[in-house]
Design a protein around this motif. Sequence first.
Motif, PDB file in Angstrom:
ATOM      1  N   GLY A 197       0.795  -1.221   0.000  1.00  0.00           N
ATOM      2  CA  GLY A 197       0.000   0.000   0.000  1.00  0.00           C
ATOM      3  C   GLY A 197       0.828   1.270   0.000  1.00  0.00           C
ATOM      4  N   TRP A 198       2.004   1.232  -0.609  1.00  0.00           N
ATOM      5  CA  TRP A 198       2.930   2.378  -0.674  1.00  0.00           C
ATOM      6  C   TRP A 198       3.401   2.833   0.711  1.00  0.00           C
ATOM      7  CZ3 TRP A 198      -1.905   2.633  -3.089  1.00  0.00           C
ATOM      8  CH2 TRP A 198      -1.912   2.474  -4.488  1.00  0.00           C
ATOM      9  N   THR A 199       2.955   2.145   1.771  1.00  0.00           N
ATOM     10  CA  THR A 199       3.268   2.585   3.127  1.00  0.00           C
ATOM     11  C   THR A 199       4.087   1.570   3.919  1.00  0.00           C
ATOM     12  OG1 THR A 199       1.268   1.639   4.121  1.00  0.00           O
ATOM     13  CG2 THR A 199       1.091   3.870   3.221  1.00  0.00           C
ATOM     14  N   ALA A 200       4.110   0.329   3.489  1.00  0.00           N
ATOM     15  CA  ALA A 200       4.761  -0.745   4.236  1.00  0.00           C
ATOM     16  C   ALA A 200       5.461  -1.674   3.246  1.00  0.00           C
ATOM     17  CB  ALA A 200       3.738  -1.511   5.076  1.00  0.00           C
ATOM     18  N   THR A 224      -8.771  -5.109   3.148  1.00  0.00           N
ATOM     19  CA  THR A 224     -10.151  -4.706   3.405  1.00  0.00           C
ATOM     20  C   THR A 224     -10.444  -3.373   2.731  1.00  0.00           C
ATOM     21  OG1 THR A 224      -9.600  -3.471   5.408  1.00  0.00           O
ATOM     22  CG2 THR A 224     -10.050  -5.842   5.653  1.00  0.00           C
ATOM     23  N   ALA A 225     -11.713  -3.028   2.658  1.00  0.00           N
ATOM     24  CA  ALA A 225     -12.098  -1.764   2.035  1.00  0.00           C
ATOM     25  C   ALA A 225     -11.495  -0.575   2.776  1.00  0.00           C
ATOM     26  CB  ALA A 225     -13.621  -1.646   1.989  1.00  0.00           C
ATOM     27  N   GLN A 226     -11.507  -0.621   4.112  1.00  0.00           N
ATOM     28  CA  GLN A 226     -10.985   0.509   4.876  1.00  0.00           C
ATOM     29  C   GLN A 226      -9.478   0.643   4.731  1.00  0.00           C
ATOM     30  OE1 GLN A 226     -12.706  -0.332   8.838  1.00  0.00           O
ATOM     31  NE2 GLN A 226     -13.843   1.575   8.614  1.00  0.00           N
ATOM     32  N   MET A 227      -8.759  -0.482   4.711  1.00  0.00           N
ATOM     33  CA  MET A 227      -7.310  -0.404   4.538  1.00  0.00           C
ATOM     34  C   MET A 227      -6.954   0.016   3.113  1.00  0.00           C
ATOM     35  SD  MET A 227      -5.930  -0.699   7.389  1.00  0.00           S
ATOM     36  CE  MET A 227      -4.290  -0.553   6.687  1.00  0.00           C
ATOM     37  N   HIS A 228      -7.721  -0.450   2.150  1.00  0.00           N
ATOM     38  CA  HIS A 228      -7.499  -0.022   0.763  1.00  0.00           C
ATOM     39  C   HIS A 228      -7.648   1.500   0.658  1.00  0.00           C
ATOM     40  CE1 HIS A 228      -8.921  -0.207  -3.689  1.00  0.00           C
ATOM     41  NE2 HIS A 228      -7.618  -0.060  -3.631  1.00  0.00           N
ATOM     42  N   ARG A 229      -8.669   2.028   1.307  1.00  0.00           N
ATOM     43  CA  ARG A 229      -8.873   3.478   1.299  1.00  0.00           C
ATOM     44  C   ARG A 229      -7.711   4.198   1.988  1.00  0.00           C
ATOM     45  NH1 ARG A 229     -13.123   3.462   4.045  1.00  0.00           N
ATOM     46  NH2 ARG A 229     -14.483   3.049   2.257  1.00  0.00           N
ATOM     47  N   ARG A 230      -7.283   3.685   3.127  1.00  0.00           N
ATOM     48  CA  ARG A 230      -6.197   4.353   3.852  1.00  0.00           C
ATOM     49  C   ARG A 230      -4.905   4.357   3.019  1.00  0.00           C
ATOM     50  NH1 ARG A 230      -3.645   3.585   9.959  1.00  0.00           N
ATOM     51  NH2 ARG A 230      -1.918   5.018   9.566  1.00  0.00           N
ATOM     52  N   TYR A 231      -4.594   3.250   2.399  1.00  0.00           N
ATOM     53  CA  TYR A 231      -3.385   3.189   1.580  1.00  0.00           C
ATOM     54  C   TYR A 231      -3.438   4.216   0.442  1.00  0.00           C
ATOM     55  CZ  TYR A 231      -2.265  -1.344   3.772  1.00  0.00           C
ATOM     56  OH  TYR A 231      -1.960  -2.348   4.664  1.00  0.00           O
ATOM     57  N   ARG A 232      -4.572   4.274  -0.222  1.00  0.00           N
ATOM     58  CA  ARG A 232      -4.684   5.220  -1.346  1.00  0.00           C
ATOM     59  C   ARG A 232      -4.594   6.656  -0.870  1.00  0.00           C
ATOM     60  NH1 ARG A 232      -9.728   4.897  -3.285  1.00  0.00           N
ATOM     61  NH2 ARG A 232     -10.463   3.368  -1.761  1.00  0.00           N
ATOM     62  N   ASP A 281       4.014  -6.091  -7.257  1.00  0.00           N
ATOM     63  CA  ASP A 281       2.754  -6.635  -6.792  1.00  0.00           C
ATOM     64  C   ASP A 281       1.990  -5.569  -6.014  1.00  0.00           C
ATOM     65  OD1 ASP A 281       4.539  -6.724  -4.521  1.00  0.00           O
ATOM     66  OD2 ASP A 281       3.173  -8.141  -3.559  1.00  0.00           O
ATOM     67  N   GLY A 282       0.663  -5.565  -6.147  1.00  0.00           N
ATOM     68  CA  GLY A 282      -0.163  -4.597  -5.438  1.00  0.00           C
ATOM     69  C   GLY A 282       0.236  -3.172  -5.759  1.00  0.00           C
ATOM     70  N   ALA A 283       0.598  -2.411  -4.722  1.00  0.00           N
ATOM     71  CA  ALA A 283       1.060  -1.040  -4.936  1.00  0.00           C
ATOM     72  C   ALA A 283       2.301  -1.005  -5.806  1.00  0.00           C
ATOM     73  CB  ALA A 283       1.337  -0.374  -3.587  1.00  0.00           C
ATOM     74  N   GLY A 284       3.156  -2.022  -5.681  1.00  0.00           N
ATOM     75  CA  GLY A 284       4.332  -2.092  -6.545  1.00  0.00           C
ATOM     76  C   GLY A 284       3.960  -2.301  -7.997  1.00  0.00           C
TER      77      GLY A 284
END
Length: 358
Positions: free
Chosen positions: A115-118, A237-245, A185-188
């Motif tokens: 998620g660009w954060t971890a 999850t939806a909330q974590m997806h939102r936080r990452y973005r 992968d993912g954010a990457g």
Amino acid sequence: MRQDAGWKEAAPETTGPSAEPRLAWQARDGQPAAEALQVSAQLACRAPQPFDDIEELRRRYEACRKPFVPAREAVDSVFHVHPRAGEGPPVSVIRPIASVDRKSMSAILFLHGGGWTAGTFEIYEPLCRQIANATDSIVVYVHYRLAPEHPFPAAFDDTRAALRWVHANRRWLGIDPDRIALAGDGAGGNLAAAACLAECNEATGYQPHRQILLYPCLDMSACMPSHKTPDAHGPLTAQMHRRYRQAYAAGHSKPGLWRLSPLFAYDVSRLPPSVILYAGFDRLRDEAVAYAGRLQESGVPVESLGFADMIHDFMLLGGALAAANVAVRRVAQAVAGLPAAKPRQKGFGSGTCALPTI
């Protein structure tokens, strides 16, 4: 090959440019595979929460995945490089087995998820070693700057800087500059796709030979049907997806711009041959499927690999999910089966850039 717990090899499909059978996975009764369900439940107990501060988020991200990563495969060597200031982010270089004395190998610049954060090399090293051996390529893992301390475009800029560093140091790394792929992968996967678009848009001398996108995030607006699925399965999850973005985009007024959302790029026809993998129980699924469709419609050779009964991040979890190890092999086979890339372009017709700029 395993046949239980909802795993079933589907009838071969010919969906890519190689016209070879594609491995698909069928989910039984609308559920992930039994192994994936068990892992998902355990991930949920330790997973990051929307209210965590950034240090706790990173700690939880590592803690919930670490028990499930596979053992590290033997490779020729692993070494870490800190380029001089201004030349790019730190990188970790993995040379595959039997690469001693080989002076011109293919390479994969790998951008990790999280998620660009971890995300850390400790968690990703086993997967990167697998990819290096399976593809017989040097893998260069990029330690890009993380949000929220370093929001967009920091990670995007680091990706491009790392690509230039690899080209500049190709001789002592033993890398063929005409066979450098971008992967993530993912954010990457977002960073890899956006960097591919940028290099083609600007007609640089660093255009990737291939792009390999593993359940990538390509739509920062999260407007597709899979984004609205329940949080029952997988770590995203939806909330974590939102936080990452939100952490990465940092309130950017136009999340649909292609550097943030490669899915909405104006022109994708000059991109390199591609492999796109998605998981059936992943809220990012529809982005990957849509992007593969766009590439195919634009004449870009693309191999689309679907694992219908798997969850987000499953390729990291090869210590618990046999499908992760199957996926590594299938990605390597798909990459090897792609046709030669088009000659490098010097411009988008009459010298005009076809993609919008931020």
